[in-house]
Design a protein around this motif. Structure first.
Motif, mmCIF file in Angstrom:
data_model
loop_
_atom_site.group_PDB
_atom_site.id
_atom_site.type_symbol
_atom_site.label_atom_id
_atom_site.label_comp_id
_atom_site.label_asym_id
_atom_site.label_seq_id
_atom_site.Cartn_x
_atom_site.Cartn_y
_atom_site.Cartn_z
ATOM 1 N N VAL A 76 -46.703 -51.704 58.174
ATOM 2 C CA VAL A 76 -45.523 -52.047 57.386
ATOM 3 C C VAL A 76 -45.072 -53.478 57.692
ATOM 4 C CG1 VAL A 76 -43.050 -51.545 57.158
ATOM 5 C CG2 VAL A 76 -44.715 -49.679 57.067
ATOM 6 N N GLU A 77 -45.136 -53.833 58.965
ATOM 7 C CA GLU A 77 -44.775 -55.190 59.371
ATOM 8 C C GLU A 77 -45.670 -56.221 58.681
ATOM 9 O OE1 GLU A 77 -44.061 -57.573 63.584
ATOM 10 O OE2 GLU A 77 -45.667 -56.081 63.446
ATOM 11 N N SER A 78 -46.966 -55.920 58.620
ATOM 12 C CA SER A 78 -47.902 -56.849 57.983
ATOM 13 C C SER A 78 -47.653 -56.996 56.489
ATOM 14 C CB SER A 78 -49.350 -56.390 58.226
ATOM 15 O OG SER A 78 -49.655 -55.213 57.480
ATOM 16 N N LEU A 79 -47.027 -55.981 55.892
ATOM 17 C CA LEU A 79 -46.712 -56.020 54.460
ATOM 18 C C LEU A 79 -45.373 -56.701 54.185
ATOM 19 C CD1 LEU A 79 -47.840 -52.383 53.516
ATOM 20 C CD2 LEU A 79 -49.070 -54.516 53.063
ATOM 21 N N LYS A 80 -44.698 -57.105 55.270
ATOM 22 C CA LYS A 80 -43.436 -57.864 55.178
ATOM 23 C C LYS A 80 -42.262 -57.026 54.670
ATOM 24 C CE LYS A 80 -45.897 -62.243 54.578
ATOM 25 N NZ LYS A 80 -45.920 -62.458 56.035
ATOM 26 N N ALA A 81 -42.174 -55.801 55.177
ATOM 27 C CA ALA A 81 -40.983 -54.987 54.912
ATOM 28 C C ALA A 81 -39.776 -55.645 55.567
ATOM 29 C CB ALA A 81 -41.185 -53.580 55.450
ATOM 30 N N ASP A 82 -38.592 -55.242 55.159
ATOM 31 C CA ASP A 82 -37.369 -55.841 55.705
ATOM 32 C C ASP A 82 -36.873 -55.128 56.957
ATOM 33 O OD1 ASP A 82 -36.553 -57.952 53.594
ATOM 34 O OD2 ASP A 82 -37.032 -56.167 52.404
ATOM 35 N N ALA A 83 -37.215 -53.853 57.110
ATOM 36 C CA ALA A 83 -36.797 -53.101 58.292
ATOM 37 C C ALA A 83 -37.592 -51.801 58.368
ATOM 38 C CB ALA A 83 -35.298 -52.809 58.259
ATOM 39 N N LEU A 84 -37.553 -51.191 59.535
ATOM 40 C CA LEU A 84 -38.206 -49.908 59.768
ATOM 41 C C LEU A 84 -37.159 -48.808 59.875
ATOM 42 C CD1 LEU A 84 -40.560 -51.038 62.700
ATOM 43 C CD2 LEU A 84 -41.213 -50.812 60.290
ATOM 44 N N ILE A 85 -37.413 -47.685 59.220
ATOM 45 C CA ILE A 85 -36.615 -46.475 59.445
ATOM 46 C C ILE A 85 -37.413 -45.636 60.431
ATOM 47 C CG2 ILE A 85 -35.542 -44.436 58.442
ATOM 48 C CD1 ILE A 85 -34.287 -46.868 57.276
ATOM 49 N N ALA A 86 -36.964 -45.608 61.673
ATOM 50 C CA ALA A 86 -37.696 -44.925 62.743
ATOM 51 C C ALA A 86 -37.370 -43.442 62.728
ATOM 52 C CB ALA A 86 -37.340 -45.547 64.091
#
Length: 315
Positions: free
Chosen positions: A131-141
Motif C-alpha cells: 500500500v505504501e508503494s502505491l502511495k496511499a495517504d494512510a493505513l487503517i491498521a
C-alpha cells in the motif's frame, strides 16, 4: 513528521466513525461531524448509484466547517459495483475513501486525480508495504480486536510494527471503547483511531431495536468468528442461531474456495447468501439473527445518541 488524522481530515478529534455494512448512514455521519469526528459509510449500503449520489449530496449540504466524510469501497472482484462506485466518489470529490478486501491500486490512482484521500485497510506489514508503494495517504491498521473482518495482531503491536517500518500515518482500528483506549492507541504511535461497534446501539442507527439491544446485552466474551457471511472470517454475536448453523464453511464451499477457476464465483455466492442473512437480521426481528459486531460492545451499556457516544471517547 507524519500528519495526524486531525491534520489529514481537518477535524477536531482524531476519530473516524468506521464504515459498517447496513449500520452506517448519513444521520450518524452528520451527527459525528457536528461532534468533531469524521464519518464513513460503506458504498454498498446503497443499492443504486442514484442513492449513493443522494447520500453524498445530503452530507455535503449538512457538512459543518471542519467536517469530513468518506466512503468505504470493497475493491475485490466479488464487488461488481466497485468501478461505478469509485467513479461516483471521485466525481463528487468526497473527502476520503477507505479500501477493503483487495488491491487498492486503481482506487488510489483515480482518487488522487480528484484530490480524494485514500486510507487502506491492512492487517500486516507485508500488505502495508504494498500500500505504501502505491502511495496511499494512510493505513487503517485492522487489529485482532476489530469487528467484522479483523486481523490477527494485537492493537499496540500492529501500530508499532507499521509505524516503525512504513512512512505512512497509522490509524488504529479495533479495541477502542473509551477515552483511555483512544489515548492508549495514540501513545503507541497511531495518528488516530477508527471506531465502529460502539455506534451500532446509537439512536441514529436505522437497524432493528433487537440488534441495538443485543449490543447492549451481550459482551466481548460473546463475539465469535464465522466464515458464513462472506467466506472470509468475520466477527458476529454468538446468538443461538449462530450456534445452531455453525461458523465454518461446509466441505463443498471449502473445496470451491481452493479451486482457481471457481473461487471467484464461490465467494460471490457465499457473499450473497451471507449478505441476505445479515440484512434480514439487521432490519427485522427474526430468529435467524446474524449480528455483526466486535468485542467493544462490552462498553455499550445503553442506547445513546451518536454525540453522547463520542463524548465518552473525548471527555
Amino acid at each position: 513528521m507524519k500528519p495526524t488524522l486531525t491534520e489529514l481530515l481537518q477535524i477536531k478529534h482524531p476519530i473516524i466513525m468506521a464504515p459498517m455494512f447496513l449500520v452506517s448512514n448519513t444521520a450518524m455521519v452528520i451527527e459525528g461531524m457536528k461532534a468533531g469526528v469524521a464519518g464513513c459509510i460503506p458504498a454498498l449500503n446503497y443499492r443504486t448509484l442514484e442513492e449513493l449520489k443522494a447520500a453524498i449530496k445530503e452530507l455535503k449540504e449538512a457538512k459543518p466547517e471542519g467536517g469530513s466524510f468518506g466512503f468505504n469501497l470493497i475493491v475485490n472482484k466479488s464487488n461488481i459495483k466497485y468501478k461505478d462506485q469509485l467513479r461516483v466518489l471521485c466525481e463528487e470529490k468526497v473527502d476520503f475513501i477507505i479500501t477493503s478486501l483487495g488491491s487498492p491500486e486503481e482506487t488510489i490512482k483515480e482518487a488522487h486525480k480528484s484530490g480524494v484521500k485514500v486510507f487502506c485497510d491492512v492487517t500486516d506489514l507485508s500488505f502495508a508495504k504494498k500500500v505504501e508503494s502505491l502511495k496511499a495517504d494512510a493505513l487503517i491498521a485492522v487489529n485482532n480486536q476489530a469487528g467484522g473482518h479483523r486481523g490477527n495482531i494485537g492493537p499496540e503491536d500492529l501500530i508499532k510494527l507499521l509505524d516503525e517500518h512504513t512512512s505512512l500515518p497509522v490509524i488504529s482500528a479495533g479495541g477502542v471503547g473509551c477515552k483511555a483506549d483512544v489515548d492508549k492507541m495514540l501513545n503507541a504511535g497511531a495518528v488516530g483511531v477508527s471506531i465502529g461497534s460502539l455506534f451500532i446501539p446509537s439512536e441514529e442507527a436505522k437497524v432493528s431495536q433487537e440488534y441495538k439491544q443485543a449490543c447492549v446485552d451481550y459482551g466481548a466474551k460473546d463475539i465469535v468468528m464465522t466464515e458464513k457471511i462472506s467466506g472470509t472470517p468475520c466477527t458476529v454475536i454468538n446468538t443461538p442461531y449462530v450456534q445452531k448453523i455453525g461458523t465454518r464453511l461446509n466441505w463443498l464451499e471449502r473445496f470451491l474456495n481452493t479451486n482457481k477457476r471457481l473461487k471467484k464465483w464461490a465467494k460471490l455466492i457465499r457473499f450473497m447468501i451471507g449478505n441476505n442473512a445479515v440484512t434480514k437480521a439487521a432490519t427485522e426481528a427474526t430468529y435467524k439473527t446474524v449480528w455483526v459486531a466486535g468485542p467493544t460492545i462490552e462498553y455499550s451499556k445503553t442506547i445513546l445518541p451518536v454525540q453522547k457516544i463520542i463524548d465518552t471517547l473525548v471527555k
